[in-house]
Design an enzyme around this catalytic site. Structure first.
Site, PDB file in Angstrom:
ATOM      1  CD  GLU A  44       7.210   3.791  -2.270  1.00  0.00           C
ATOM      2  OE1 GLU A  44       6.234   3.251  -2.784  1.00  0.00           O
ATOM      3  OE2 GLU A  44       7.136   4.866  -1.619  1.00  0.00           O
TER       4      GLU A  44
ATOM      5  CG  ASP B  25       1.751   9.263   3.355  1.00  0.00           C
ATOM      6  OD1 ASP B  25       1.590  10.489   3.497  1.00  0.00           O
ATOM      7  OD2 ASP B  25       0.814   8.459   3.289  1.00  0.00           O
TER       8      ASP B  25
ATOM      9  CG  ASP C  31       2.115   4.272  -7.848  1.00  0.00           C
ATOM     10  OD1 ASP C  31       1.354   5.070  -7.258  1.00  0.00           O
ATOM     11  OD2 ASP C  31       1.836   3.073  -8.053  1.00  0.00           O
TER      12      ASP C  31
ATOM     13  CG  ASP D 151      -6.114   1.402  -7.203  1.00  0.00           C
ATOM     14  OD1 ASP D 151      -6.822   0.665  -6.478  1.00  0.00           O
ATOM     15  OD2 ASP D 151      -5.032   1.032  -7.671  1.00  0.00           O
TER      16      ASP D 151
END
Length: 749
Positions: free
Chosen positions: A105, A134, A292, A466
């Protein structure tokens, strides 16, 4: 004329899909007719006939859950003009952005999402953006530090010229124009913004390339002795709107929660719970938006649209969360990998919206903080506070500690959140926060012996945290709503190859099936909770992707088995053959029609159909095995992060399958080899004029499976990453031979 203060802030309109209903009913009738034909045709009864009956019974059940979900679709319309008449002052909103790996990412994608959120058309003193890293990456932190410098120019520019697309990389790539874009002053500032953004990208790119030599000094010194899975809590307020300006830049806070090797971290759910606690100490907004890292804002007024639902007189009492659909900007031509979820949300998503509400999809979602803390719609606040232990005394203190943890400052923020009380504009951002308190609520052991992940916050126990969290809210009796204004609220990036797509489906299917076989099973929610029956069927439909793979694999291999054993599972040379033939044609014509109505091409329909067969029989099958191994304590599931890439233009290989040595490709290649062997045997049988129990139906079914697996067939002859590895082919040949040998042995015996 009605009083403006009594008019609803949103309206739900039920849509009549008459054609879809008619065709769906016809398909159900044909399925039931086929089952009846099999049950009452005793002279045909055999093992293939029984297996076909079993699979078709499952398909019929699945179709019942599908049409139950699709039967009453609804669409929600919001009225912004009424909101501003009704609400004197807009409420605070905390925004959560989650990222976990600076390689998969890239920070440039994360900061574009953050910049678009900071530039929301919403009072800046009512927003606070929290970024959870994270991966504990100094590069991600560096990117955010540099991004806030650019934000001080970018946010005023967007609001001054009413920029629609507020993610810089999309804005400048599309050369979007504002209403007053012909003004010389605008052109001058536009060029300046583009230059500043280019410099920002260069800084981040250079820092990423110099990762090993990146100087960890000054404000970056906290990263000098950290590892991605072994580090203390890091919380940095990158920017604070100290002047409380409505047109300034909102707060930006960086959080890397503590991680230790021997402590469970619960993946994204754990990160979301840490964000909830830290934000509860700092801003404690009554509403939370989570996105996100790759989902940028495409409609700058989306917060107001969502608040129309959440602040409506009816919505306040019934709606737990507002979900915005996921849409993608980086579509591959004709959706070669089946990523662009357009037709499915239109029919299935709209169907969910017409029931108890849409599922929580993990991103682009607005939540009530008090619901996150476990509140039910029928609860009286004072009784809940009493049950939670807010009445004083030792027993109450013990109760509060068991639910929310030992930090008194955070428990006080929970008390305020239940009343939807927020800090006043004169309050300092650090009303309750100090560094020691922040470290405590973000530490590994804060949740020990508490209700976090069980009754409070995002729930643990599934990699689809979720859907699990949303299901629990529906089970308590809450509803949810879809918010899909024009233009679309958020846009994101989808996997740019089949590897990412298949890994994503494996994670989804395993996490969803984990929910189905757990104590949170939808059936239990209906029997012992307040989950409505049709909402239960809708959840059953979505949580059984993994289990569906078994029946699809059996049914796909059934024609090959019949060819190997000279048997049949389809009616041959008799009127009953028209039942499966009509069913096959009707289903595919209906599916094609839905895609065309959605504005998609026939090629896109075929790609989605093909990828549906491939992913179900490969990725979802391994998702099923993951949960079987987990339940037998052989191994645990792993949360696999999907790689986010900005699309590459002009690549002639876009849309081609890439392969590696993953067992997923062994399964797919084995199925292809089995079908090819079956076709070769049937061709030889036709050539020799042998007596055959199987007919054209079985041969057509095998050929159809091969057609769906055409990317694998091309991969047998491809080179490099576009070719199936030799070891994968070898394993597949061995498995295919074992299947063939087992089938022929049955005939011999």
């Amino acid at each position: 004329m009605a009083n403006q203060n009594t008019l609803p802030l949103y309206q739900k309109v039920w849509i009549k899909h008459t054609f879809s209903r008619t065709v769906d009913s016809l398909i159900l009738f044909l399925l039931l007719t086929l089952l009846s034909y099999r049950l009452f045709s005793h002279h045909h009864f055999s093992f293939p006939w029984f297996l076909a009956l079993l699979c078709e019974s499952w398909f019929t059940f699945t179709w019942i859950t599908t049409i139950s979900t699709k039967w009453t679709p609804a669409k929600t319309t919001t009225f912004l003009d009424r909101l501003f008449l009704r609400i004197g002052e807009l409420p605070q909103v905390d925004v959560f952005v989650t990222t976990a790996d600076p390689v998969l990412e890239p920070p440039i994608i994360t900061i574009n999402t953050v910049l678009s959120l900071l530039a929301l058309d919403y009072p800046a003193n009512k927003l606070a953006c929290y970024v959870s890293d994270d991966g504990c990456s100094p590069i991600t932190f560096y990117a955010l530090v540099e991004a806030i410098k650019f934000a001080k120019l970018w946010v005023p520019f967007c609001k001054k010229y009413n920029v629609q697309v507020r993610a810089p990389f999309r804005y400048f790539s599309e050369k979007a124009k504002a209403n007053n874009s012909n003004l010389p002053q605008f052109k001058k500032e536009w060029l300046k913004m583009k230059k500043e953004y280019g410099q920002l990208c260069s800084k981040i790119q250079n820092a990423s390339q110099e990762l090993n030599t990146f100087p960890l000094v000054g404000e970056f010194a906290v990263f000098s002795k950290t590892q991605p899975r072994n580090h203390p809590t890091i919380i940095e307020v990158i920017w604070e709107n100290k002047e409380n300006l409505t047109d300034g830049v909102p707060h930006l806070i960086y959080i890397a929660r503590e991680k230790r090797p021997r402590h469970p971290h619960h993946y994204k759910a754990g990160a979301m719970n840490v964000l909830t606690r830290v934000s509860g100490l700092m801003t404690n907004a009554p509403f939370i938006l989570n996105v996100d890292c790759d989902m940028y804002v495409n409609n700058p007024k989306i917060v107001q649209h969502a608040l129309c639902i959440l602040l409506d007189s009816k919505g306040e009492k019934e709606v737990a969360f507002v979900q915005c659909p996921q849409r993608f900007y980086d579509t591959v031509k004709d959706d070669a990998y089946g990523n662009q979820l357009v037709a499915l949300p239109m029919y299935i998503g709209g169907g969910f919206a017409g029931l108890q509400g849409i599922i929580y999809a993990g991103t682009n979602c607005f939540h009530r903080r008090k619901v996150i803390y476990g509140l039910s719609p029928d609860d009286d606040i004072q009784n809940v506070k009493k049950n939670y232990g807010f009445t004083g005394g030792k027993l109450s203190q013990k109760r509060r500690k068991r639910l929310f943890g030992a930090l008194e400052g955070f428990v006080q923020s929970v008390d305020d959140a239940l009343e939807e009380m927020t800090f006043t504009p004169n309050d300092n951002l650090f009303k309750f926060l100090d560094l020691e308190a922040a470290r405590k609520v973000a530490s590994c052991d804060y949740e020990c012996n508490t209700a976090w992940g069980k009754q409070v916050g995002w729930l643990y126990g599934s990699t689809s945290e979720d859907v699990l969290t949303g299901l629990e809210m529906h089970t308590k009796g809450w509803r949810s709503e879809v918010c899909s204004p024009d233009p679309m609220a958020f846009m994101g990036c989808s996997p740019q190859d089949n590897l990412g797509q298949m890994a994503q489906h494996k994670r989804w299917s395993s996490g969803l099936f984990d929910i189905f076989v757990s104590s949170h099973c939808p059936y239990i929610g209906t029997l012992f909770g307040k989950l409505q029956f049709r909402e239960c069927l809708a959840y059953v439909w979505i949580t059984n992707w993994a289990l569906r793979s078994l029946f699809e694999i059996f049914y796909a291999l059934l024609p090959a088995y019949c060819i190997f054993t000279n048997s049949s599972f389809l009616p041959n040379k008799e009127p009953g053959m028209w039942i499966p033939t009509t069913l096959f044609v009707t289903y595919n014509v209906a599916s094609l029609t839905e895609h065309l109505i959605s504005g998609l091409s026939a090629r896109t329909w075929w790609n989605n159909l093909r990828m549906g067969r491939i992913t179900t029989m490969t990725s979802c099958f391994f998702g099923f095995l993951d949960i079987v191994f987990k339940r037998f304590r052989i191994s645990d599931t792993v949360f696999e992060i999907t790689k986010k890439d900005q699309p590459s233009s002009g690549d002639e290989n876009v849309g081609r399958f890439v392969f590696n040595e993953s067992p997923i490709f062994v399964a797919g290649t084995t199925i292809l080899f089995i079908e090819l062997i079956a076709l070769a045997i049937s061709w030889r049988g036709w050539q020799n004029g042998n007596d055959r129990a199987y007919g054209l139906g079985e041969v057509f079914c095998s050929a159809f499976v091969v057609l769906c697996y055409m990317p694998f067939l091309k991969g047998l002859f491809g080179k490099g990453k576009y070719g199936i590895p030799f070891c994968t082919k070898l394993k597949a040949i061995v498995f295919a031979y074992l299947v063939f040998y087992a089938c022929t042995s049955i005939v011999t015996n």
